[in-house]
Structures are given as C-alpha cells and as structure tokens.
Design a protein around this motif. Structure first.
Motif, PDB file in Angstrom:
ATOM      1  N   UNK A   1     -11.641   8.189   0.097  1.00 34.69           N
ATOM      2  CA  UNK A   1     -10.673   9.099   0.712  1.00 34.69           C
ATOM      3  C   UNK A   1     -10.611   8.860   2.219  1.00 34.69           C
ATOM      4  N   UNK A   2     -11.793   8.706   2.832  1.00 31.47           N
ATOM      5  CA  UNK A   2     -11.842   8.534   4.289  1.00 31.47           C
ATOM      6  C   UNK A   2     -11.111   7.270   4.721  1.00 31.47           C
ATOM      7  N   UNK A   3     -11.331   6.186   3.995  1.00 33.13           N
ATOM      8  CA  UNK A   3     -10.691   4.931   4.387  1.00 33.13           C
ATOM      9  C   UNK A   3      -9.175   5.036   4.185  1.00 33.13           C
ATOM     10  N   UNK A   4      -8.762   5.818   3.187  1.00 30.06           N
ATOM     11  CA  UNK A   4      -7.330   6.023   2.968  1.00 30.06           C
ATOM     12  C   UNK A   4      -6.701   6.844   4.081  1.00 30.06           C
ATOM     13  N   UNK A   5      -7.429   7.857   4.537  1.00 34.27           N
ATOM     14  CA  UNK A   5      -6.942   8.675   5.659  1.00 34.27           C
ATOM     15  C   UNK A   5      -6.723   7.778   6.874  1.00 34.27           C
ATOM     16  N   UNK A   6      -7.689   6.902   7.132  1.00 32.36           N
ATOM     17  CA  UNK A   6      -7.570   5.998   8.281  1.00 32.36           C
ATOM     18  C   UNK A   6      -6.420   5.014   8.086  1.00 32.36           C
ATOM     19  N   UNK A   7      -6.377   4.385   6.913  1.00 31.29           N
ATOM     20  CA  UNK A   7      -5.405   3.325   6.649  1.00 31.29           C
ATOM     21  C   UNK A   7      -3.973   3.881   6.697  1.00 31.29           C
ATOM     22  N   UNK A   8      -3.787   5.082   6.113  1.00 37.21           N
ATOM     23  CA  UNK A   8      -2.459   5.697   6.132  1.00 37.21           C
ATOM     24  C   UNK A   8      -2.149   6.303   7.494  1.00 37.21           C
ATOM     25  N   UNK A   9      -3.149   7.026   8.047  1.00 36.88           N
ATOM     26  CA  UNK A   9      -2.953   7.702   9.325  1.00 36.88           C
ATOM     27  C   UNK A   9      -2.656   6.714  10.442  1.00 36.88           C
ATOM     28  N   UNK A  10      -3.267   5.544  10.365  1.00 38.05           N
ATOM     29  CA  UNK A  10      -3.057   4.534  11.409  1.00 38.05           C
ATOM     30  C   UNK A  10      -1.583   4.111  11.471  1.00 38.05           C
ATOM     31  N   UNK A  11      -0.993   3.950  10.289  1.00 39.39           N
ATOM     32  CA  UNK A  11       0.430   3.592  10.250  1.00 39.39           C
ATOM     33  C   UNK A  11       1.258   4.720  10.869  1.00 39.39           C
TER      34      UNK A  11
ATOM     35  N   UNK B   1      -1.782  -1.141  -0.441  1.00 36.50           N
ATOM     36  CA  UNK B   1      -2.897  -1.493   0.436  1.00 36.50           C
ATOM     37  C   UNK B   1      -3.941  -0.391   0.504  1.00 36.50           C
ATOM     38  N   UNK B   2      -3.468   0.848   0.508  1.00 38.19           N
ATOM     39  CA  UNK B   2      -4.409   1.974   0.548  1.00 38.19           C
ATOM     40  C   UNK B   2      -5.261   1.978  -0.715  1.00 38.19           C
ATOM     41  N   UNK B   3      -4.649   1.674  -1.835  1.00 35.48           N
ATOM     42  CA  UNK B   3      -5.373   1.579  -3.101  1.00 35.48           C
ATOM     43  C   UNK B   3      -6.481   0.525  -2.996  1.00 35.48           C
ATOM     44  N   UNK B   4      -6.132  -0.637  -2.450  1.00 36.00           N
ATOM     45  CA  UNK B   4      -7.101  -1.724  -2.319  1.00 36.00           C
ATOM     46  C   UNK B   4      -8.260  -1.302  -1.417  1.00 36.00           C
ATOM     47  N   UNK B   5      -7.921  -0.691  -0.276  1.00 39.02           N
ATOM     48  CA  UNK B   5      -8.970  -0.270   0.656  1.00 39.02           C
ATOM     49  C   UNK B   5      -9.887   0.758  -0.001  1.00 39.02           C
ATOM     50  N   UNK B   6      -9.302   1.667  -0.761  1.00 39.75           N
ATOM     51  CA  UNK B   6     -10.105   2.670  -1.453  1.00 39.75           C
ATOM     52  C   UNK B   6     -11.046   2.045  -2.455  1.00 39.75           C
ATOM     53  N   UNK B   7     -10.571   1.030  -3.168  1.00 41.20           N
ATOM     54  CA  UNK B   7     -11.439   0.396  -4.164  1.00 41.20           C
ATOM     55  C   UNK B   7     -12.571  -0.365  -3.478  1.00 41.20           C
TER      56      UNK B   7
ATOM     57  N   UNK C   1       4.034  13.708  10.712  1.00 38.81           N
ATOM     58  CA  UNK C   1       4.140  12.362  10.138  1.00 38.81           C
ATOM     59  C   UNK C   1       2.749  11.770   9.925  1.00 38.81           C
ATOM     60  N   UNK C   2       1.901  11.909  10.937  1.00 38.37           N
ATOM     61  CA  UNK C   2       0.540  11.348  10.819  1.00 38.37           C
ATOM     62  C   UNK C   2      -0.226  12.052   9.701  1.00 38.37           C
ATOM     63  N   UNK C   3      -0.146  13.370   9.679  1.00 37.63           N
ATOM     64  CA  UNK C   3      -0.883  14.122   8.651  1.00 37.63           C
ATOM     65  C   UNK C   3      -0.380  13.749   7.256  1.00 37.63           C
ATOM     66  N   UNK C   4       0.927  13.663   7.130  1.00 38.44           N
ATOM     67  CA  UNK C   4       1.503  13.333   5.827  1.00 38.44           C
ATOM     68  C   UNK C   4       1.025  11.962   5.350  1.00 38.44           C
ATOM     69  N   UNK C   5       1.054  10.987   6.247  1.00 42.49           N
ATOM     70  CA  UNK C   5       0.628   9.642   5.854  1.00 42.49           C
ATOM     71  C   UNK C   5      -0.870   9.596   5.586  1.00 42.49           C
ATOM     72  N   UNK C   6      -1.646  10.384   6.339  1.00 41.03           N
ATOM     73  CA  UNK C   6      -3.095  10.401   6.115  1.00 41.03           C
ATOM     74  C   UNK C   6      -3.402  10.953   4.726  1.00 41.03           C
ATOM     75  N   UNK C   7      -2.744  12.058   4.359  1.00 41.86           N
ATOM     76  CA  UNK C   7      -2.992  12.651   3.036  1.00 41.86           C
ATOM     77  C   UNK C   7      -2.489  11.716   1.942  1.00 41.86           C
ATOM     78  N   UNK C   8      -1.308  11.156   2.177  1.00 36.94           N
ATOM     79  CA  UNK C   8      -0.744  10.223   1.210  1.00 36.94           C
ATOM     80  C   UNK C   8      -1.673   9.022   1.013  1.00 36.94           C
ATOM     81  N   UNK C   9      -2.179   8.491   2.138  1.00 35.12           N
ATOM     82  CA  UNK C   9      -3.118   7.364   2.079  1.00 35.12           C
ATOM     83  C   UNK C   9      -4.382   7.730   1.325  1.00 35.12           C
ATOM     84  N   UNK C  10      -4.872   8.961   1.562  1.00 34.65           N
ATOM     85  CA  UNK C  10      -6.098   9.400   0.899  1.00 34.65           C
ATOM     86  C   UNK C  10      -5.913   9.408  -0.613  1.00 34.65           C
TER      87      UNK C  10
END
Lengths: 358, 338
Positions: free
Chosen positions: A118-128, A86-92, A244-253
């Motif tokens: 990157x920003x949308x990935x930070x949000x999408x991952x960080x939100x989870x 999903x993060x990939x899709x949001x980034x595209x 956890x939030x930081x890790x998911x935000x970076x991972x999402x990015x």
C-alpha cells in the motif's frame, strides 16, 4: 421507476454486455464455431463445481476487483489512472521483498507485506499527482512512463544478486510461508482452487471503504467536486491540487494492494516479465463495466475474473476449440458499447421528453 | 429481474448437463501442453513444441491440445484444468514452470507430467533435456573451419553443469579440428542482457576473434548485433537464428524441441514413459546444426557432416561433464567451470 432505470447506468451496462456477447457469437459463427455450445461451456465451466467457482471469483477476480476499484476511484476526481499497471507491479515487488526477507511471524508479516505494498502504491501514484500539480505534466503520459519504469525496475530487481533465487532461474526468492495468505487448507481436499486466498475479503473491505469515502465523507465530496468541475470546486474553496494528489495516492494504493495480494496469495514470487501482464489495464475495463461505482466494480471484477478463467478453458471444449481471444473480443465490445452508452441514453430519454440528459 | 435470473440459471444447468455428456467417450491417447508466458506464437520453444504435438496428432493419432499462460499466475490453474480434463500426459514448456509442475505432480501422483529443459522433480514428472554438447560440437567444428584469425569467442548466459555442456561440446569441436585456435570465454551471468552480450562480443572482436558462439538466450541477441555491426560472424543457439541477421549468423546449434515433444508422445502411446530424466540426443533427431548454410564453405560443411556421422556411429563421444572434458582436453582449457 422506469424513468430512473432509463437514466441510470445499469440498463445500459446490461445492454452493452448482451451486445458484447452477441458480437462475440457472430465472430465465433464467422470463424466456424458453434456460439451456443461455446457460451454454454463458458457458463458451465464457471459454475461447474465449487473449485471452478473459487478459481473464477476468488483466484482470478481478486486483482481485477482492486485494480478496477483503483481506476474507478480516480475517475471520481476526473483523473484517468492508466498507471494502475505500474502501481500493481510496484505493489507486487514490495510485498515480495518484505515477504521473502523480513523475518517475522505471520501475524506481523502479513500486515507488514500489505502495508508495504500500500505504501509503495501511495508513493508511486502520489508522485504522479505531485508532478501534475507542481510542474503541470500530464498525468496520462506520466503514468504510462511510470508503468515502464516499474516494469524494468521489477525485472532488474528479480535478477539482482540476493533477490534472484539463483541457478539460472528468472524469478525472485519465494516469500516465506508466514507471508502467504492462501487458505486452501481450510477447505476439504479438492473443494477449492489451489490458490484460494483471503485477499478477496480484503478486496471487498476496500470496496466498502471506497464506497464510504466517496459517498459519506467530506473528502469524497471534495474529490467528486473536483472531478465534476475543477474551477467551480476551487471557487468554492476546495484545494483542487491537494485533491488530485490524494486521489492518485489512494488509487495507487488500491492497485498496488492488488499486486501485493497476488504475490501473497497466488504467485509467491515475482518473475521477470516477458510482457506487461495487464492487470492494471484490465482494471480500466472493469471500472468501465462497473460504471465507476465501487459496488459495480466488485461485480464487474467477478464477471471479468470468471470470463478470464473460463476463456482459457473454452479451448478445451470437445469439438469446438474456441480460442481464448474470443473473450477479448467480447470484453472489447462491452467496453465500446458502455463508452457510447451516453448516446443511447440521450436517444432513449429524448424520445419521451425534450431535454433528457445524463 | 427474478424471471431473467431463473431463465439464466436454468440455461446454465441444462448446458452443463450437455457438457457432461460430451465427455463420456474416450479411448485415444490425449496429450496437452501448457505454454510459458511467451505464448503459443513465440516463434521459439512454445511454437516448436506445439509443432511437435501437431506432428504427433498427424502421425500417431494422438489427441492434442494446448493452454496458453498469459501470466505466471496461470500456470497452476492451467495445469489443474488439464488434470481435470483427464489428459494422459501434460507437458510444461520451459523451466519457468518448474515450481508449478512440482506442485501439481505432488498433488496428483497418478498423473503423468513432463517438463522441457528441467530435471525431473517428482516421480511422475519426466524431465526432458537435450544433448546440447553434440550440436555445440558441430558448431565448434564449423567455427574452427571458418575462422581466419584462428581466434574465436564463446559467450555463456549462466554457469551451471547443464549450461557448461554447450561449452564442452564447442571447445571439443574446435580443438579436435584445429588445436591452434585460441578461444575467448565470457560468462554474461544473464539470459536477458542484450547490451552486455554486445559489449562482450565487441571486446572479443577487438582481441582478434572473428566468430563468436553464444549460449545465452536474449544476451546472445547482443552478440549477433555486434557481429552484424562489425562485419564478423556469430553462431546462434536453440533454433536457426539466421533470420536475425542473415549476413552475420554463420550457423546455429539447434535444439529440436518439436522432435523432443514428439518422442514424448510416442513414449505415452507405447507405454514406455514413466517419469525420471530423459536425454534426447542427435540419434533422436533432437539436436543438430541449422539447415541454413549460405555462409559456410564447402570444406566446413564436409567437416561438419563427417563429425555428425562420427557422433552418430559412436566414433566421437562428445564430453558432457567436467570430468570427461578435463580427461580428454586438460583441466586448463575450459575455465568457466572452475
């Protein structure tokens, strides 16, 4: 030295890859194809010309390196980022929207597109991550649902008035030339694939950056501590929730960046999905083959990209016509044998001395 | 480690040499297709197209192959791969590949390409389209014969000159059979809006229609669902859609992609294919009415059969453009093209 090798991941990964190919060979043999010929063409195709190499290691590999890196990074905090899809899709989608509709010269637009994805990935991952620490919702379930939200949101947007290209087509407007990162023109004609892009450089920089963060910074130390033992980390004064939030935000990015670069370098537009494209899910495979190590992920991403590219071409072999699904069988076996490699490790280590453990 | 690498590289070298030798002989005509992201087993366009190629292999001795696209990022590499392999004709299945085939065709002006359901976009691209007004005419006749309320519906996925041919044919078939019938049109503006198709069909049924024809792809699935739930009838499009709801799908206007692809192969073998737009008609066996007839009355079947013969021998010329339709039936009848 030998003992260190036996304790580490490399030998087991290599073993898993060999077994994976062996199982693939058996499957092909049973189905009536000649495995030697097929594997010969598989490698032959990848290293055939500079063009096929650029298809394998740049065009096909780049998104897998980044989604693999994304999953590998989240593993370090003990989190399984199945939401890379999903993060990939949001980034595209983000890169497409900025690339198509923001009027700016290339020097501004390209960084802007990258920043947006990157920003949308930070949000999408960080939100989870936020949902997990705030409400205790399980991140795997949450991310699987977020994958579908991204999927349908993307489908909705590419068909929406203004974004859709019109004329009954099922895709968005293309990004402007200024947003494209394809560099095929820099090379002699026909020397490289038609979508060779410098996203690969960005991916490699990300690999180095993530390697540095994990191994050389306090942030990386904290994340790893939480990954090894959350309670112990908290006892030591580490804010595990924040980690956890930081890790998911970076991972999402990272996963989103993969999607963004794919749009900027390869597809130029976002098309209505008929099915999930699996760039994120394949990132899990890449991360496992790469032993969740950033450098390993880079190599695994190249390996995976080459297999994906060569797999489609196996169909065309004169006389063999091996279905591309054989590559999926091989990959599945590799992941399976990596997953149970601890078993082998324990077996091998215990033969010499009691108490050997991963 | 070093030794291992040496062995590996040597193996790679030897095997690629063996490969090069394998490509030496070549004389038969070779045709390949690239699927869109639906894949080869989509039970629709891609599967039909491949069936056409297999038929060409059996009857014309053409060597055939296909490459599947999993994502749209595969279109370019797949087309490039087939180009490198030296196929005589590369067929792209579906308008989704329009951009990719244009780019490939411009890069390799000597290579022949074809694309289904899209206009030709370069000199070496054959754009394959189907005379869908003809099969629509037949289902129009069927609808006119089968309606009990003298009221039928039409759901279109998108208004464009190409899409409107479905409407012209359908309207003409109905009015030629029974001028009294009222037709309710609806433009869904989407090929993927199942819910929207269902709502539209339901409101048509409420307003007295008992048969609805859709030319709207996925949106039409909703039309068929609505007919099934309301105990009314729907008419399918592109393929025999009876399998979706055998009790509710009266018939379907079929686009025979397999026959179209076969005709393309024939063109390559005979050396008559040189790009540009081609239109495959009923005479080519490329459009027609579905073989499933369980819900049709004998009278309707006879009328359809008569119309089919009339189209084939030229007694009936189904209008395919706004001018032709308006000249024959008046400008106020078909309102979707305004």
């Amino acid at each position: 030295m030998a003992k260190k090798l036996l304790k580490g991941n490399f030998i087991y990964t290599l073993f898993a890859i060999i077994v994976g190919f062996a199982v693939g060979a058996i499957a092909m043999g049973v189905a009536g194809y000649n495995p030697l010929e097929a594997y010969g063409s598989l490698f032959g195709v990848v290293f055939d010309t500079t063009k096929t190499m650029s298809y394998s290691f740049i065009e096909y590999a780049t998104p897998y390196i980044l989604t693999g890196l994304s999953v590998a990074f989240s593993f370090k905090t003990g989190i399984f980022n199945i939401g890379a899809e999903g993060q990939y899709v949001m980034g595209s989608v983000a890169a497409m929207l900025v690339g198509a509709f923001v009027p700016a010269p290339a020097v501004v637009l390209i960084p802007l597109c990258i920043l947006a994805s990157v920003a949308v990935g930070v949000l999408w991952g960080g939100l989870v991550g936020y949902l997990k620490v705030r409400f205790g919702s399980h991140e795997v379930l949450c991310m699987i649902m977020f994958n579908w939200i991204a999927y349908y949101l993307s489908n909705f947007l590419v068909l929406a008035d203004g974004i859709n290209v019109g004329g009954g087509k099922t895709w968005s407007h293309s990004i402007q030339d200024a947003a494209k990162i394809t560099i095929t023109d820099w090379f002699p004609k026909n020397a490289v694939s038609s979508r060779t892009h410098f996203g690969i450089v960005i991916a490699i920089l990300c690999v180095i950056a993530i390697y540095y963060i994990i191994n050389r910074t306090t942030l990386g130390y904290r994340l790893k501590a939480v990954g090894y033992n959350r309670s112990a980390a908290e006892y030591a004064g580490i804010n595990a929730n924040r980690c956890v939030i930081v890790s998911l935000a970076i991972s999402g990015a990272l996963a989103s960046l993969a999607g963004g670069l794919q749009v900027m370098g390869v597809t130029y537009k976002v098309t209505q999905f008929a099915a999930q494209e699996s760039y994120g899910f394949n990132g899990i495979t890449v991360a496992l083959i790469g032993a969740t190590n950033p450098i390993g992920t880079l190599i695994a991403g190249w390996f995976f990209g080459a297999m994906k590219y060569a797999g489609t071409r196996m169909k065309l072999l004169d006389g063999t016509r091996v279905p591309k699904e054989i590559v999926d069988i091989i990959m599945g076996c590799i992941v399976f044998f990596i997953a149970i490699s601890n078993l082998f490790r324990a077996f091998v280590m215990n033969r010499g001395k009691k108490g050997g453990k991963a | 480690m070093k030794k291992f690498l040496c062995v590996l590289l040597t193996a790679v070298m030897l095997l690629s040499l063996a490969n090069a030798a394998a490509f030496a002989e070549k004389e038969t005509v070779r045709v390949a297709m690239v699927t869109d992201t639906g894949g080869i087993n989509d039970q629709s366009f891609n599967a039909l197209a491949w069936a056409g190629l297999e038929k060409a292999q059996a009857e014309l001795g053409v060597e055939v192959a296909y490459l599947e696209s999993v994502t749209e990022a595969d279109y370019g590499p797949n087309l490039e791969t087939l180009y490198d392999e030296g196929y005589d004709l590369i067929i792209c299945i579906g308008f989704m590949m329009a951009d990719a085939v244009t780019e490939a065709a411009n890069a390799h002006p000597e290579q022949l390409y074809a694309i289904i359901d899209n206009a030709s976009t370069a000199a070496n691209v054959t754009g394959v389209n189907f005379a869908t007004e003809q099969c629509s005419y037949l289902v129009g006749v069927a609808a006119a014969k089968m309606t009990k309320t003298n009221n039928v519906g039409f759901v279109i996925g998108m208004v464009s000159p190409v899409m409107n041919t479905f409407g012209y044919g359908y309207y003409a078939g109905i009015k030629d059979t029974n001028p009294e019938i009222v037709i309710q049109p609806y433009n869904a503006n989407s090929f993927g809006d199942v819910a929207g198709g269902k709502v539209a069909a339901n409101s048509m049924f409420t307003n007295g229609a008992d048969i609805v024809y859709h030319a709207a792809g996925g949106t039409g699935i909703g039309v068929i669902e609505a007919a099934k739930e309301q105990g009314k009838l729907a008419i399918g499009v592109d393929q025999d859609q009876s399998y979706l709801a055998p009790e509710a799908v009266l018939t379907s206007a079929m686009k025979r992609v397999d026959n179209g692809v076969f005709t393309l192969c024939k063109g390559v073998v005979e050396g008559t294919l040189h790009g540009g737009d081609v239109l495959y008609t009923m005479a080519d066996g490329a459009v027609g009415i579905a073989p499933t007839v369980t819900l049709m009355s004998q009278e309707a079947l006879d009328a359809v059969k008569a119309a089919e013969e009339a189209i084939l021998n030229g007694t009936i010329v189904v209008p395919a453009t706004q001018e032709a339709f308006d000249a024959a039936y008046g400008a106020d009848l078909y309102t979707l093209d305004d």
